[in-house]
Design an enzyme around this catalytic site. Structure first.
Site, PDB file in Angstrom:
ATOM      1  N   HIS A 177       2.884  -3.477  -5.162  1.00  0.00           N
ATOM      2  CA  HIS A 177       3.164  -4.337  -4.007  1.00  0.00           C
ATOM      3  C   HIS A 177       4.668  -4.650  -3.957  1.00  0.00           C
ATOM      4  CE1 HIS A 177       3.029  -7.779  -1.288  1.00  0.00           C
ATOM      5  NE2 HIS A 177       1.766  -7.498  -1.033  1.00  0.00           N
ATOM      6  N   GLY A 228      20.682 -21.980  -5.190  1.00  0.00           N
ATOM      7  CA  GLY A 228      20.715 -21.421  -6.548  1.00  0.00           C
ATOM      8  C   GLY A 228      21.911 -20.511  -6.800  1.00  0.00           C
ATOM      9  N   PRO A 231      18.371 -11.455 -13.771  1.00  0.00           N
ATOM     10  CA  PRO A 231      17.398 -10.393 -14.081  1.00  0.00           C
ATOM     11  C   PRO A 231      15.991 -10.911 -14.368  1.00  0.00           C
ATOM     12  CG  PRO A 231      19.448 -10.030 -15.263  1.00  0.00           C
ATOM     13  CD  PRO A 231      19.555 -11.389 -14.636  1.00  0.00           C
ATOM     14  N   GLY A 274      14.546 -12.698 -10.891  1.00  0.00           N
ATOM     15  CA  GLY A 274      14.758 -12.119  -9.561  1.00  0.00           C
ATOM     16  C   GLY A 274      14.977 -13.248  -8.564  1.00  0.00           C
TER      17      GLY A 274
END
Lengths: 295, 295
Positions: free
Chosen positions: B81, B161, B167, B170
């Protein structure tokens, strides 16, 4: 989701202090939700309508009735509404997820409890144990004033509690009835005869639907006529079937429906059938409605 | 009655232990009600759908997201997905008694909170602050693997943010969308061309209703055709209007509607309009429904 409704009629509507104490007894445990309350000084009568889990509704009804029996003295009662007891009528109404037979058990348990507290009790409607006690009107005929004599007759010995007249409490009537829907359809005409003809066509008494009571009325402020109805079993005679029958009958006179009215509270299951009928979603369930997850 | 829905998509559907811990964080305070849950191993993705008071839904969403961010490492994620973050998409959906603008405030507060926790955040749909960020598809283009490069471009600097690629987490997309109703209408024919013509007549893109998406399909097990729709704003394009437009178009071909389907959850307010339209009770309110007193 299991929802039972109770609509307790007590013979006090003048003395606010008494009414407030009875209300407090009902609400003290916060286990039921009051959805309507009416107090009328002329009638000298108050009506408490509340819903909740069946067992909670039974408990709350016992609390309310105990307090009303304690505080109300029928030997001093005057009011314009027919009545025969301090706690006069207690209908239990199955709203959702509860069978009529289960509601009848609740009514019978409530009646037994009140009998044990010294109040003569009659069961009516779906909870009646004798055929002549189906109708509240029949049971209440003669009212409080005629009760002492009436109770001496074999056919009016109470179903629970003392067999003799109790002056302070009078008698209590409890039972079960299906939710009633007040539904009125307004027609684009002022010819009362047409509303009367349509009322005749859809009501049980003159050959119409089994669970419809209907009359024709003239609504002055609209200068229109209305088919005014009580639907006494929306499950067996659903709203859309009655609506479409009226539309069809009105068309015979070249008349359309201008609007309709659902008066007062309506059970969600009655709405389910409206969706199924008109949207043709034959398996629609009220469980699909997001908000029902919060009940 | 104020009801907000949240549908949180997290990038974990294989490790049951992680999913259970995230679910436990959501449900620990018993302040929201989970109405749906899906976990898919191929997608490696889980979706939590829950409702409650807006403030409670915000709190619960923070708890859920905190736990997911703690436990999920996107550098190791594989799944079929499309996705770009550990907490991938968080739409808030106003169900009842809450304006879109209030839901937008909730989404913005949630985004700000997650930003403060070190997660890059984009606002989409009704909560978007930049016009190129309305569509989730545009924001997610390139997915997690392309995110480091994408974030370097001026037009893809996050709304909240860190401005640099993170990493482990995400990026997170949150916003507000109106409740979507999946509504399918089956026709008494197997001629797909007719369903296609009617879909074209009612959908926005080809001149139909503003908030309807529609396609024609053949339903093998019924050997009938279907107009399959998403109604993306039932308030402005209500179900009955679409139903009756389809009935009217179908009549041009001498065809009737055989049935219809409401797929999945439906807001009570969408049902209110069905009653108003078909029963012509122009002022019907869901507040008249007995059970709504319990919410």
């Amino acid at each position: 989701m299991r929802v039972l409704l109770s609509e307790v009629n007590i013979s006090e509507g003048k003395n606010d202090e008494v009414v407030e104490k009875v209300k407090a007894a009902l609400l003290i445990n916060n286990d039921v939700k009051m959805i309507d309350f009416n107090s009328d000084k002329d009638h000298n009568r108050s009506v408490f309508t509340y819903i909740g889990e069946p067992e909670k509704v039974l408990e709350a009804t016992k609390r309310l009735a105990d307090k009303a029996i304690e505080l109300i003295d029928m030997t001093k009662h005057e009011g314009s509404h027919p009545r025969m007891g301090a706690v006069d009528v207690v209908p239990f109404v199955p709203v959702e997820g509860i069978e009529i037979s289960e509601a009848v058990e609740i009514a019978r348990e409530f009646g037994k409890y009140m009998g044990s507290k010294g109040v003569p009790v009659y069961f009516y409607e779906d909870a009646a144990v004798k055929p002549n006690r189906k109708s509240l009107v029949d049971i209440r005929k003669g009212e409080y004033e005629g009760l002492a004599e009436k109770m001496k007759k074999a056919e009016w010995i109470p179903d629970e509690g003392p067999k003799e007249f109790v002056p302070k409490s009078g008698a209590l009537v409890t039972g079960v009835r299906f939710p009633l829907i007040a539904f009125n359809v307004n027609l684009r005409t002022n010819e009362l005869e047409i509303a009367n003809q349509i009322a005749k066509a859809v009501r049980n008494i003159s050959g119409g639907f089994r669970f419809v009571r209907a009359i024709g009325l003239h609504i002055t402020e609209k200068d229109m006529v209305q088919v005014s109805m009580n639907l006494i079993n929306y499950s067996k005679t659903p709203i859309p079937r009655v609506m479409e029958a009226i539309r069809c009958e009105a068309a015979r006179y070249g008349i359309l429906i201008s609007s309709a009215e659902l008066v007062g509270p309506v059970p969600l299951l009655a709405i389910e059938e409206v969706v199924r009928h008109y949207l043709q979603v034959h398996d629609f369930s009220i469980k699909q409605i997001i908000e029902t997850n919060l009940i």
